[in-house]
Design an enzyme around this catalytic site. Structure first.
Site, PDB file in Angstrom:
ATOM      1  CB  SER A 174       0.272 -19.145   6.407  1.00 14.06           C
ATOM      2  OG  SER A 174       0.304 -18.284   5.308  1.00 14.06           O
TER       3      SER A 174
ATOM      4  CG  ASP B 143      -1.651 -12.563  -1.668  1.00 11.29           C
ATOM      5  OD1 ASP B 143      -1.748 -11.317  -1.583  1.00 11.29           O
ATOM      6  OD2 ASP B 143      -1.268 -13.278  -0.734  1.00 11.29           O
TER       7      ASP B 143
ATOM      8  NE  ARG C 174       1.463 -11.668  -2.871  1.00 13.20           N
ATOM      9  CZ  ARG C 174       1.971 -11.847  -1.659  1.00 13.20           C
ATOM     10  NH1 ARG C 174       2.541 -10.838  -1.012  1.00 13.20           N
ATOM     11  NH2 ARG C 174       1.944 -13.019  -1.087  1.00 13.20           N
TER      12      ARG C 174
ATOM     13  CG  ASP D 271       3.640 -24.437  -0.412  1.00  9.39           C
ATOM     14  OD1 ASP D 271       3.781 -25.656  -0.185  1.00  9.39           O
ATOM     15  OD2 ASP D 271       3.102 -23.649   0.380  1.00  9.39           O
TER      16      ASP D 271
HETATM   17  N1  ARG Z   1      -5.101 -10.659   4.272  1.00 10.56           N
HETATM   18  C1  ARG Z   1      -3.880 -10.073   3.832  1.00 10.56           C
HETATM   19  C2  ARG Z   1      -4.044  -9.440   2.476  1.00 10.56           C
HETATM   20  O1  ARG Z   1      -4.918  -9.816   1.778  1.00 10.56           O
HETATM   21  C3  ARG Z   1      -2.717 -10.998   3.948  1.00 10.56           C
HETATM   22  C4  ARG Z   1      -2.358 -11.833   2.775  1.00 10.56           C
HETATM   23  C5  ARG Z   1      -1.135 -12.629   3.065  1.00 10.56           C
HETATM   24  N2  ARG Z   1      -0.744 -13.426   1.953  1.00 10.56           N
HETATM   25  C6  ARG Z   1      -0.170 -14.629   2.056  1.00 10.56           C
HETATM   26  N3  ARG Z   1       0.091 -15.256   0.944  1.00 10.56           N
HETATM   27  N4  ARG Z   1       0.094 -15.182   3.210  1.00 10.56           N
HETATM   28  O2  ARG Z   1      -3.348  -8.533   2.106  1.00 10.56           O
END
Ligand code: ARG
Length: 403
Positions: free
Chosen positions: A175, A124, A95, A15
């Protein structure tokens, strides 16, 4: 006129490789890729190579594991940070660190914008955007995935058209986002909240069936609220997290299944395995209870919840988060000592602790012969505590109960 530069948060996957092209062709930027390694075990050389092949003009690969452990995971652990009481915030913590390196790379390369591959329905994007705003409000933020909603098939077609290398690893039905602090697994069958997560979703933790039939023990040593030893052996931050994660994972500790409230209003079923985070937070919280006072623990519990929400909602770089950290730095001064945990088929229990600052006084709490507590002092104490209640009861014939 020369083209403007943009720094892209680059994972090395399909991606973000496609995004390099899209930012170049559709948005007209020269693209600098930036990859911060927070412990997801990918080959840095391979990542650089792939970025350049995809059309980047440069690629920064930063080893950020110890920084992540020391400056992000441990402060979160000091706050016992669990979103909605359960999730140790592994994805959420990475992040702001990635955003910090994006901004650094932007300065180094004279870029005017940064980009990320987050979608428009997750947390994110919020974390990236707010972190960049908190650090470098002058930088433009571009999120093509949010604007265009590129599907997997479109990405594949795009990759083929431009000869972008598609990672050869077999496509998982899930994912995944992983780093030292934990692993998040989403999609596929996990989207049905009624179904138990299948074994194949988990990579770091054993199922209770495959965990050893004998319990394991871990002794974690802390200094001022920072874990520094495992079973007596001093370890640097990232190595310590990895070691604790290995032992806990082997015993099936750290699996999490949470009906979670996302920042953008969506309720989602989230699955995690965070063996190190769960173990370290459990140990840390116990040592705090041993070495600090009840009234500060009660205040801190309220602030801890706020701290966790700030991380989840993307406010890592904010005055409030810093102020709460200053409180914790003061509060953690006595959180020094060792905590022993027993791990057995998915369960985790603190079974002992020692500290030079343990407020526990055996002679005071004992029911045995060594009792040093002045029992008679309690009488006057209770009299004064009960005084307002007595006054009230005398005024109202039926006491405090309705007649
Ligand atoms: N729900 C989790 C969070 O908000 C997981 C996020 C995972 N991110 C991803 N790009 N797969 O922290």
């Amino acid at each position: 006129m020369s083209r403007q530069k943009i720094v892209l948060a680059y994972s090395g996957g399909l991606d973000t490789s496609v995004l390099v092209r899209i930012l170049r062709e559709d948005y007209g930027y020269d693209v600098v890729c930036c990859h911060a390694d927070v412990g997801e075990a990918r080959d840095p050389e391979k990542i650089r190579e792939r970025a350049m092949k995809a059309g980047a003009i440069a690629c920064e690969v930063v080893s950020a594991q110890d920084e992540f452990a020391k400056d992000y995971c441990f402060p979160a652990m000091q706050a016992n940070a669990l979103y909605q009481g359960v999730y140790p915030l592994s994805a959420a913590l990475s992040r702001p660190l990635i955003a910090r390196h994006l901004v650094q790379a932007a300065r180094k390369h004279g870029a005017t914008a940064v980009a990320h591959g987050s979608t428009g329905k997750g947390n994110d994007q919020v974390r990236f955007d707010l972190a960049v705003q908190g650090l470098a409000p002058d930088l433009k933020i571009v999120a093509p995935q949010r604007e265009k909603n590129i599907t997997r098939d479109e990405a594949m077609a795009y990759a083929e058209k431009y000869g972008i290398e598609v990672p050869t690893t077999k496509k998982s039905p899930f994912s995944i986002d992983e780093n030292l602090w934990g692993r998040s697994i989403e999609g596929g069958i996990l989207e049905d909240p009624a179904q138990e997560g299948p074994e194949e979703a988990f990579a770091w933790t054993k199922s209770w069936k495959d965990a050893p039939d004998e319990p394991g023990y871990l002794k974690i040593g802390f200094e001022r609220g920072v874990p520094v030893t495992v079973n007596g052996e001093p370890m640097p931050p990232a190595a310590l997290i990895r070691k604790v994660g290995e032992v806990a994972g082997r015993h099936g500790v750290g699996r999490i299944d949470l009906m979670e409230d996302r920042v953008v209003g969506i309720k989602s079923r989230e699955t995690y395995e965070c063996p190190a985070a769960v173990t370290l937070i459990t140990a840390h919280r116990d040592l705090e209870r041993f070495t600090t006072l009840g009234h500060s623990l009660r205040v801190k519990a309220l602030l801890d919840q706020k701290y966790a929400e700030l991380i989840y909602e993307g406010f890592w770089f904010s005055p409030l988060r810093r102020a709460l950290q200053a409180f914790n730095d003061e509060h953690e001064k006595t959180v020094t000592g060792e905590v022993t945990l027993r791990l057995f088929k998915g369960s985790l229990h603190v079974v002992g602790r020692t500290s030079p600052y343990g407020v526990y006084n055996r002679a005071l709490s004992s029911y045995g012969r060594e009792d040093a507590f002045d029992h008679r002092a309690s009488e006057g104490f209770i009299k004064l505590v009960g005084l307002p209640l007595q006054l009230f009861s005398r005024l109202h014939a039926g006491g405090t109960e309705p007649a």
